[in-house]
Write a protein that holds these residues in place. Structure first.
Motif, PDB file in Angstrom:
ATOM      1  N   ARG A 163      31.635  39.926  36.015  1.00  0.00           N
ATOM      2  CA  ARG A 163      32.324  38.796  35.385  1.00  0.00           C
ATOM      3  C   ARG A 163      33.775  39.137  35.065  1.00  0.00           C
ATOM      4  O   ARG A 163      34.694  38.367  35.348  1.00  0.00           O
ATOM      5  CB  ARG A 163      31.615  38.431  34.069  1.00  0.00           C
ATOM      6  N   GLN A 164      33.985  40.287  34.456  1.00  0.00           N
ATOM      7  CA  GLN A 164      35.343  40.705  34.111  1.00  0.00           C
ATOM      8  C   GLN A 164      36.209  40.845  35.352  1.00  0.00           C
ATOM      9  O   GLN A 164      37.357  40.388  35.392  1.00  0.00           O
ATOM     10  CB  GLN A 164      35.310  42.042  33.365  1.00  0.00           C
ATOM     11  N   ARG A 165      35.681  41.480  36.369  1.00  0.00           N
ATOM     12  CA  ARG A 165      36.481  41.722  37.577  1.00  0.00           C
ATOM     13  C   ARG A 165      36.885  40.421  38.244  1.00  0.00           C
ATOM     14  O   ARG A 165      38.045  40.247  38.641  1.00  0.00           O
ATOM     15  CB  ARG A 165      35.678  42.577  38.570  1.00  0.00           C
ATOM     16  N   VAL A 166      35.926  39.504  38.368  1.00  0.00           N
ATOM     17  CA  VAL A 166      36.257  38.234  39.016  1.00  0.00           C
ATOM     18  C   VAL A 166      37.322  37.503  38.200  1.00  0.00           C
ATOM     19  O   VAL A 166      38.305  36.994  38.757  1.00  0.00           O
ATOM     20  CB  VAL A 166      34.997  37.364  39.181  1.00  0.00           C
ATOM     21  N   ALA A 167      37.145  37.484  36.884  1.00  0.00           N
ATOM     22  CA  ALA A 167      38.118  36.793  36.031  1.00  0.00           C
ATOM     23  C   ALA A 167      39.503  37.425  36.185  1.00  0.00           C
ATOM     24  O   ALA A 167      40.515  36.721  36.294  1.00  0.00           O
ATOM     25  CB  ALA A 167      37.667  36.848  34.575  1.00  0.00           C
ATOM     26  N   ARG A 168      39.560  38.740  36.208  1.00  0.00           N
ATOM     27  CA  ARG A 168      40.852  39.418  36.330  1.00  0.00           C
ATOM     28  C   ARG A 168      41.494  39.127  37.682  1.00  0.00           C
ATOM     29  O   ARG A 168      42.711  38.967  37.779  1.00  0.00           O
ATOM     30  CB  ARG A 168      40.682  40.932  36.160  1.00  0.00           C
ATOM     31  N   LEU A 169      40.684  39.068  38.721  1.00  0.00           N
ATOM     32  CA  LEU A 169      41.230  38.739  40.040  1.00  0.00           C
ATOM     33  C   LEU A 169      41.813  37.337  40.033  1.00  0.00           C
ATOM     34  O   LEU A 169      42.923  37.107  40.525  1.00  0.00           O
ATOM     35  CB  LEU A 169      40.139  38.858  41.110  1.00  0.00           C
ATOM     36  N   LEU A 170      41.087  36.392  39.464  1.00  0.00           N
ATOM     37  CA  LEU A 170      41.575  35.016  39.415  1.00  0.00           C
ATOM     38  C   LEU A 170      42.900  34.945  38.669  1.00  0.00           C
ATOM     39  O   LEU A 170      43.862  34.319  39.125  1.00  0.00           O
ATOM     40  CB  LEU A 170      40.534  34.116  38.741  1.00  0.00           C
ATOM     41  N   LEU A 171      42.964  35.601  37.536  1.00  0.00           N
ATOM     42  CA  LEU A 171      44.193  35.581  36.747  1.00  0.00           C
ATOM     43  C   LEU A 171      45.347  36.211  37.525  1.00  0.00           C
ATOM     44  O   LEU A 171      46.483  35.735  37.485  1.00  0.00           O
ATOM     45  CB  LEU A 171      43.977  36.320  35.429  1.00  0.00           C
ATOM     46  N   ARG A 172      45.040  37.269  38.239  1.00  0.00           N
ATOM     47  CA  ARG A 172      46.062  37.954  39.018  1.00  0.00           C
ATOM     48  C   ARG A 172      46.607  37.061  40.126  1.00  0.00           C
ATOM     49  O   ARG A 172      47.779  37.142  40.483  1.00  0.00           O
ATOM     50  CB  ARG A 172      45.414  39.216  39.595  1.00  0.00           C
ATOM     51  N   CYS A 182      44.948  27.441  42.456  1.00  0.00           N
ATOM     52  CA  CYS A 182      44.781  28.686  43.172  1.00  0.00           C
ATOM     53  C   CYS A 182      43.826  28.503  44.339  1.00  0.00           C
ATOM     54  O   CYS A 182      42.743  27.938  44.185  1.00  0.00           O
ATOM     55  CB  CYS A 182      44.249  29.707  42.173  1.00  0.00           C
ATOM     56  N   ASP A 183      44.242  28.966  45.509  1.00  0.00           N
ATOM     57  CA  ASP A 183      43.355  29.005  46.670  1.00  0.00           C
ATOM     58  C   ASP A 183      42.553  30.297  46.618  1.00  0.00           C
ATOM     59  O   ASP A 183      43.128  31.384  46.518  1.00  0.00           O
ATOM     60  CB  ASP A 183      44.200  28.987  47.961  1.00  0.00           C
ATOM     61  N   LEU A 184      41.260  30.159  46.699  1.00  0.00           N
ATOM     62  CA  LEU A 184      40.438  31.371  46.710  1.00  0.00           C
ATOM     63  C   LEU A 184      40.190  31.855  48.131  1.00  0.00           C
ATOM     64  O   LEU A 184      40.365  31.120  49.093  1.00  0.00           O
ATOM     65  CB  LEU A 184      39.109  31.105  46.012  1.00  0.00           C
ATOM     66  N   PHE A 185      39.756  33.109  48.224  1.00  0.00           N
ATOM     67  CA  PHE A 185      39.405  33.683  49.511  1.00  0.00           C
ATOM     68  C   PHE A 185      37.898  33.564  49.704  1.00  0.00           C
ATOM     69  O   PHE A 185      37.184  33.089  48.814  1.00  0.00           O
ATOM     70  CB  PHE A 185      39.851  35.143  49.545  1.00  0.00           C
ATOM     71  N   GLY A 186      37.468  33.985  50.868  1.00  0.00           N
ATOM     72  CA  GLY A 186      36.032  34.002  51.116  1.00  0.00           C
ATOM     73  C   GLY A 186      35.339  34.921  50.118  1.00  0.00           C
ATOM     74  O   GLY A 186      35.934  35.877  49.626  1.00  0.00           O
ATOM     75  N   ARG A 187      34.081  34.624  49.823  1.00  0.00           N
ATOM     76  CA  ARG A 187      33.344  35.426  48.835  1.00  0.00           C
ATOM     77  C   ARG A 187      33.193  36.871  49.271  1.00  0.00           C
ATOM     78  O   ARG A 187      33.225  37.785  48.454  1.00  0.00           O
ATOM     79  CB  ARG A 187      31.969  34.812  48.595  1.00  0.00           C
ATOM     80  N   GLU A 188      33.053  37.055  50.565  1.00  0.00           N
ATOM     81  CA  GLU A 188      32.904  38.421  51.070  1.00  0.00           C
ATOM     82  C   GLU A 188      34.181  39.220  50.824  1.00  0.00           C
ATOM     83  O   GLU A 188      34.132  40.368  50.375  1.00  0.00           O
ATOM     84  CB  GLU A 188      32.574  38.387  52.564  1.00  0.00           C
ATOM     85  N   ASP A 189      35.338  38.586  51.086  1.00  0.00           N
ATOM     86  CA  ASP A 189      36.609  39.273  50.843  1.00  0.00           C
ATOM     87  C   ASP A 189      36.795  39.565  49.361  1.00  0.00           C
ATOM     88  O   ASP A 189      37.242  40.653  48.977  1.00  0.00           O
ATOM     89  CB  ASP A 189      37.777  38.428  51.364  1.00  0.00           C
ATOM     90  N   MET A 190      36.462  38.598  48.521  1.00  0.00           N
ATOM     91  CA  MET A 190      36.622  38.830  47.093  1.00  0.00           C
ATOM     92  C   MET A 190      35.739  39.997  46.640  1.00  0.00           C
ATOM     93  O   MET A 190      36.155  40.838  45.842  1.00  0.00           O
ATOM     94  CB  MET A 190      36.283  37.557  46.305  1.00  0.00           C
ATOM     95  N   GLY A 191      34.527  40.029  47.176  1.00  0.00           N
ATOM     96  CA  GLY A 191      33.641  41.149  46.864  1.00  0.00           C
ATOM     97  C   GLY A 191      34.248  42.480  47.285  1.00  0.00           C
ATOM     98  O   GLY A 191      34.192  43.460  46.548  1.00  0.00           O
ATOM     99  N   ALA A 192      34.880  42.482  48.475  1.00  0.00           N
ATOM    100  CA  ALA A 192      35.467  43.722  48.982  1.00  0.00           C
ATOM    101  C   ALA A 192      36.681  44.143  48.159  1.00  0.00           C
ATOM    102  O   ALA A 192      37.074  45.300  48.147  1.00  0.00           O
ATOM    103  CB  ALA A 192      35.849  43.567  50.449  1.00  0.00           C
TER     104      ALA A 192
END
Lengths: 235, 235
Positions: A163-172, A182-192
């Motif tokens: 949860r923290q990591r995803v939130a920090r990525l979004l904020l970044r 904000c345009d998000l990336f594919g879930r696989e890329d976000m995971g990577a």
DNA sequence: CGAGGCGTTGAATGGCCTCAACGATGGTGG
DNA sequence: CCACCATCGTTGAGGCCATTCAACGCCTCG
């Protein structure tokens, strides 16, 4: 692989280079017109679609790139074949600094969103950097910026709960932006990027949506609830 | 905080600086004797005990450091107060490159093992780097090396199971070494390098010992079974 | 229209974390 | 000199969170 602009045009501010991030971000701001005339190599400009690969790890690095628009991922592969994204490159970022040192590229650079880049020969930068103090300083700043990014990915994006990591990525992704979209990336890329699995990423994003931290705007485009995401990010 | 050596001595190869890693690793190898004579600042040499803090994040960076012997950790703190070690500095490594750009230090540098460092003013390096192409190149190489290290920490030390991470850290500690012996750090520090807890680190090390992958030599000093650790590292 | 890619969700497992206790070590002060 | 305490490494028990494996709906594209 489209446009081809001469350096002369680049310098005079003609054509597309008038808005080139290189000029705004002063990588070449310290160069005189005389410097430019020493260069006979053309500067090429490319339009790239998602999935395109700008260069691969181990390739001989002959060129540097500046991102005009869009986003790329810098990927490194692990012995077991899985991938880890170590950095993103977005508008005004420079790619392939290692080429100045005549080292092979360290990553695979893959386009994530429709992207435009300028390409210029590494040896030109190497030569100009050696005699132009301002460019010399600017190059060091670029390396330092990449290093700070790398450290931040370790401390912010590879530490704490999913949860923290995803939130920090979004904020970044929306930092240095006026808007909260904000345009998000594919879930696989976000995971990577975060060192977590595709499923965990998807579950976390879906949970954020249910909690109203994210609001769908269009396909994979979201409105962020920044204050509450900050709360989640720091737990 | 002991010795104080003039640059004149440094250049002539007198005193302790004869073995100075700066000379071997050519950070200053491109300087002429004339270059050295432009410098009036002394180069100080320090002996530091474990736990000592060389500088803190946010401090104004006036100096660069070269590690002669020993090891330091570069630490960044998270909003919640926990720490993450983003890099190690060992013999021949340069610390505080950001000072050349007149930026504050980005990390807290804490001594892990008995350590000797040389200290020299950032503005001297900045001035010499601007006019000496060889030093200029060497500085870029240093930044690139730090960047490669940062990427490797992400892909190798922050990815995979705890067993894999610990094994990769151990292997990394004996690389570029003739021997298979290795001084380990405290379990808490190792955990902070790997993004795992102290307990998990301790359990993993203990398990490696039981499996013969590690053999006790003395207090926290071990002999490594490199081939089998490689097997564990790649799973 | 079928195929494939992608996001989502479920169920079950397991690995790591948390909290706790204990022994060994080393430094300090009585 | 020794009792005391703090620190550190180790181990145990229990619980939670992320992974794994699987299935399903939706979309695009050939």
């Amino acid at each position: 692989m489209v446009k081809n602009v001469t350096l002369r045009e680049a310098w005079s501010g003609e054509a597309d280079c008038r808005n080139c991030s290189l000029r705004h971000t002063v990588l070449f701001a310290g160069l005189t017109e005389a410097d430019f005339e020493k260069i006979h190599d053309p500067i090429d400009q490319f339009s790239l679609k998602p999935g395109a690969c700008l260069y691969r790890a181990g390739d001989r690095g002959e060129y540097l790139f500046t991102v005009r628009t869009g986003a790329l991922k810098l990927v490194q592969y692990l012995p077991d074949g899985s991938q880890r994204i170590v950095r993103l490159a977005r508008a005004t970022d420079v790619l392939g600094l290692e080429a100045i040192l005549e080292a092979p590229y360290q990553h695979e650079a893959v386009v994530l969103q429709p992207t435009e880049v300028c390409r210029f020969p590494a040896r030109v930068v190497k030569a100009l950097g050696a005699e132009n103090p301002r460019l010399h300083t600017e190059l060091m700043s670029r390396w330092q910026r990449a290093l700070s990014e790398a450290d931040a990915w370790l401390t912010e994006l590879s530490t704490g709960s999913a949860r923290q990591r995803v939130a920090r990525l979004l904020l970044r992704l929306v930092r240095d932006r006026e808007s909260c979209e904000c345009d998000l990336f594919g879930r696989e890329d976000m995971g990577a990027m975060l060192g977590i699995t595709t499923e965990t990423t998807s579950r976390t994003i879906a949970e954020f949506k249910r909690q109203g931290l994210l609001v769908d705007l269009s396909a994979n485009r979201f409105l962020l609830d920044i204050p509450n995401l900050h709360r989640v990010a720091e737990d």
